[in-house]
Scaffold this motif. Structure first.
Motif, short mmCIF file in Angstrom:
data_model
loop_
_atom_site.label_atom_id
_atom_site.label_comp_id
_atom_site.label_asym_id
_atom_site.label_seq_id
_atom_site.Cartn_x
_atom_site.Cartn_y
_atom_site.Cartn_z
N GLN A 130 0.83 -1.20 0.00
CA GLN A 130 0.00 0.00 0.00
C GLN A 130 0.87 1.26 0.00
O GLN A 130 0.42 2.33 0.39
N HIS A 131 2.12 1.10 -0.41
CA HIS A 131 3.08 2.21 -0.55
C HIS A 131 3.51 2.81 0.79
O HIS A 131 4.13 3.89 0.81
N ILE A 132 3.22 2.14 1.88
CA ILE A 132 3.63 2.66 3.19
C ILE A 132 5.14 2.58 3.35
O ILE A 132 5.78 3.50 3.85
N GLY A 133 5.72 1.48 2.89
CA GLY A 133 7.17 1.34 2.94
C GLY A 133 7.87 2.44 2.14
O GLY A 133 8.88 3.00 2.58
N ARG A 134 7.34 2.75 0.98
CA ARG A 134 7.92 3.81 0.15
C ARG A 134 7.81 5.17 0.85
O ARG A 134 8.72 6.00 0.75
N LYS A 135 6.70 5.41 1.53
CA LYS A 135 6.53 6.68 2.23
C LYS A 135 7.50 6.79 3.41
O LYS A 135 8.08 7.86 3.66
N LEU A 136 7.69 5.69 4.12
CA LEU A 136 8.69 5.69 5.19
C LEU A 136 10.08 5.93 4.62
O LEU A 136 10.86 6.73 5.16
N LEU A 137 10.39 5.25 3.53
CA LEU A 137 11.71 5.39 2.92
C LEU A 137 11.94 6.80 2.40
O LEU A 137 13.02 7.37 2.57
N GLN A 138 10.93 7.41 1.78
CA GLN A 138 11.10 8.76 1.27
C GLN A 138 11.30 9.76 2.40
O GLN A 138 12.11 10.70 2.28
N THR A 139 10.59 9.56 3.51
CA THR A 139 10.79 10.41 4.68
C THR A 139 12.22 10.29 5.19
O THR A 139 12.88 11.29 5.51
N PHE A 140 12.71 9.06 5.23
CA PHE A 140 14.09 8.77 5.63
C PHE A 140 15.06 9.49 4.71
O PHE A 140 15.98 10.19 5.17
N ILE A 141 14.90 9.33 3.40
CA ILE A 141 15.84 9.91 2.43
C ILE A 141 15.84 11.43 2.50
O ILE A 141 16.90 12.07 2.47
N ASP A 142 14.66 12.03 2.59
CA ASP A 142 14.58 13.50 2.68
C ASP A 142 15.35 14.01 3.90
O ASP A 142 16.05 15.03 3.83
N PHE A 143 15.23 13.29 5.00
CA PHE A 143 15.88 13.70 6.24
C PHE A 143 17.40 13.54 6.15
O PHE A 143 18.15 14.44 6.54
N VAL A 144 17.87 12.39 5.66
CA VAL A 144 19.33 12.13 5.66
C VAL A 144 20.05 13.07 4.70
O VAL A 144 21.21 13.43 4.93
N ARG A 145 19.38 13.48 3.64
CA ARG A 145 19.99 14.47 2.75
C ARG A 145 20.22 15.79 3.46
O ARG A 145 21.24 16.45 3.27
N LYS A 146 19.28 16.17 4.32
CA LYS A 146 19.43 17.40 5.10
C LYS A 146 20.55 17.26 6.14
O LYS A 146 21.10 18.26 6.59
N GLN A 147 20.85 16.02 6.52
CA GLN A 147 21.92 15.76 7.48
C GLN A 147 23.29 15.64 6.80
O GLN A 147 24.28 15.30 7.45
N ASP A 148 23.32 15.87 5.49
CA ASP A 148 24.56 15.86 4.71
C ASP A 148 25.20 14.47 4.58
O ASP A 148 26.41 14.37 4.33
N TYR A 149 24.39 13.45 4.72
CA TYR A 149 24.90 12.12 4.38
C TYR A 149 25.00 12.03 2.85
O TYR A 149 24.24 12.66 2.11
N LYS A 150 25.93 11.21 2.38
CA LYS A 150 26.14 11.06 0.94
C LYS A 150 25.71 9.69 0.42
O LYS A 150 25.61 9.49 -0.80
N ALA A 151 25.50 8.73 1.32
CA ALA A 151 25.07 7.39 0.91
C ALA A 151 24.36 6.72 2.07
O ALA A 151 24.55 7.08 3.24
N THR A 152 23.54 5.74 1.72
CA THR A 152 22.83 4.93 2.72
C THR A 152 23.21 3.47 2.55
O THR A 152 23.32 2.97 1.42
N HIS A 153 23.41 2.81 3.67
CA HIS A 153 23.71 1.38 3.70
C HIS A 153 22.68 0.68 4.55
O HIS A 153 22.17 1.23 5.53
N LEU A 154 22.34 -0.55 4.17
CA LEU A 154 21.48 -1.38 5.01
C LEU A 154 21.81 -2.84 4.77
O LEU A 154 22.45 -3.20 3.76
N THR A 155 21.42 -3.67 5.71
CA THR A 155 21.55 -5.11 5.54
C THR A 155 20.21 -5.76 5.83
O THR A 155 19.42 -5.28 6.65
#
Length: 252
Positions: A130-155
């Motif tokens: 239902q696109h909830i995961g995408r909405k969580l992920l987009q919120t995450f990405i918008d925030f980390v860009r403001k924190q000046d991160y340059k890449a994201t890693h996950l396992t």
């Protein structure tokens, strides 16, 4: 505590976790529910997740610099979650390897201090697709860009095929695969003090699983590896088995 709330539509709100006992318990229950669907035992989920960084989400995420924890809610019910930490905290051992050996870096032009770790992302099965995961992920990405991160890693576990496919669809690239050899009976009997996160809130995965065998790509896995990967619930019942971790990367 930073706030980064986004009202995605009239019923679902993506917002910062309120670190109350009720909301924290809901996050724990989401983690248990989602990972049990992939054959994880209650003991493993408790030892490796609930008693580790999730034992104090407020301290390990909400109060930690350049970190956060979001939830997707409908009314008073939490239906999804995602956490953020610097890679130096969220995957300390891999971070240290990248610091010591630049040839291991997925992005050669990005220093590990500029990489964040996406953690504990989960959406209850009844609300998936239902696109909830995408909405969580987009919120995450918008925030980390403001924190000046340059890449994201996950396992994530290779047996979690829906999760792996989700990350690929969202633009993540597969990195190395780690194969751990573990004895579940020995693992769940370990004393919590011996494997707990340290004062810097860092995970110590080799304390759980030992030193992994590393594969560069999925094509390097053997037929025996794939046989075990494709039977996760059966593997969980074995005394000794392999456990496979897939690394994912995204440049911001």
């Amino acid at each position: 505590m930073q706030s980064n709330d986004i009202n995605t539509n009239s019923t679902i709100l993506i917002r910062t976790l309120h670190p109350t006992e009720n909301e924290i318990e809901q996050c724990h229950n989401i983690t248990r529910s989602v990972f049990k669907e992939y054959g994880q035992s209650d003991e493993m989920i408790t030892k490796y997740m609930i008693e580790q960084d999730m034992s104090d989400i407020e301290e390990n995420y909400l109060k930690l610099s350049r970190s956060h924890w979001w939830v997707a809610v409908i009314g008073e019910n939490i239906i999804g979650q995602v956490g953020l930490q610097p890679m130096s905290v969220g995957d300390r051992e891999y971070y240290n390897k990248l610091i010591m050996d630049e040839s291991l870096r997925f992005y050669k032009d990005i220093h590990p201090d500029d990489i964040c770790e996406l953690r504990r992302m989960a959406v209850l099965s009844g609300y998936q697709n239902q696109h909830i995961g995408r909405k969580l992920l987009q919120t995450f990405i918008d925030f980390v860009r403001k924190q000046d991160y340059k890449a994201t890693h996950l396992t994530t576990g290779i047996v979690m095929k829906k999760a792996c496919n989700f990350y690929e669809r969202c633009g993540f690239k597969r990195g190395q695969i780690f194969r751990y050899t573990i004895d579940f009976n020995e693992l769940i009997s370990k004393d919590k003090k011996d494997i707990a996160v340290d004062s810097k809130k860092t995970d110590k995965i080799t304390k759980f699983f030992g030193t992994p065998v590393v594969f560069k790509t999925l094509n390097d896995l053997t037929d025996d590896d794939w046989e075990q990967i494709n039977q996760p619930k059966m593997i969980m019942e074995m005394k000794s088995k392999y456990f496979y971790i897939q690394n994912f990367w995204m440049k911001l």
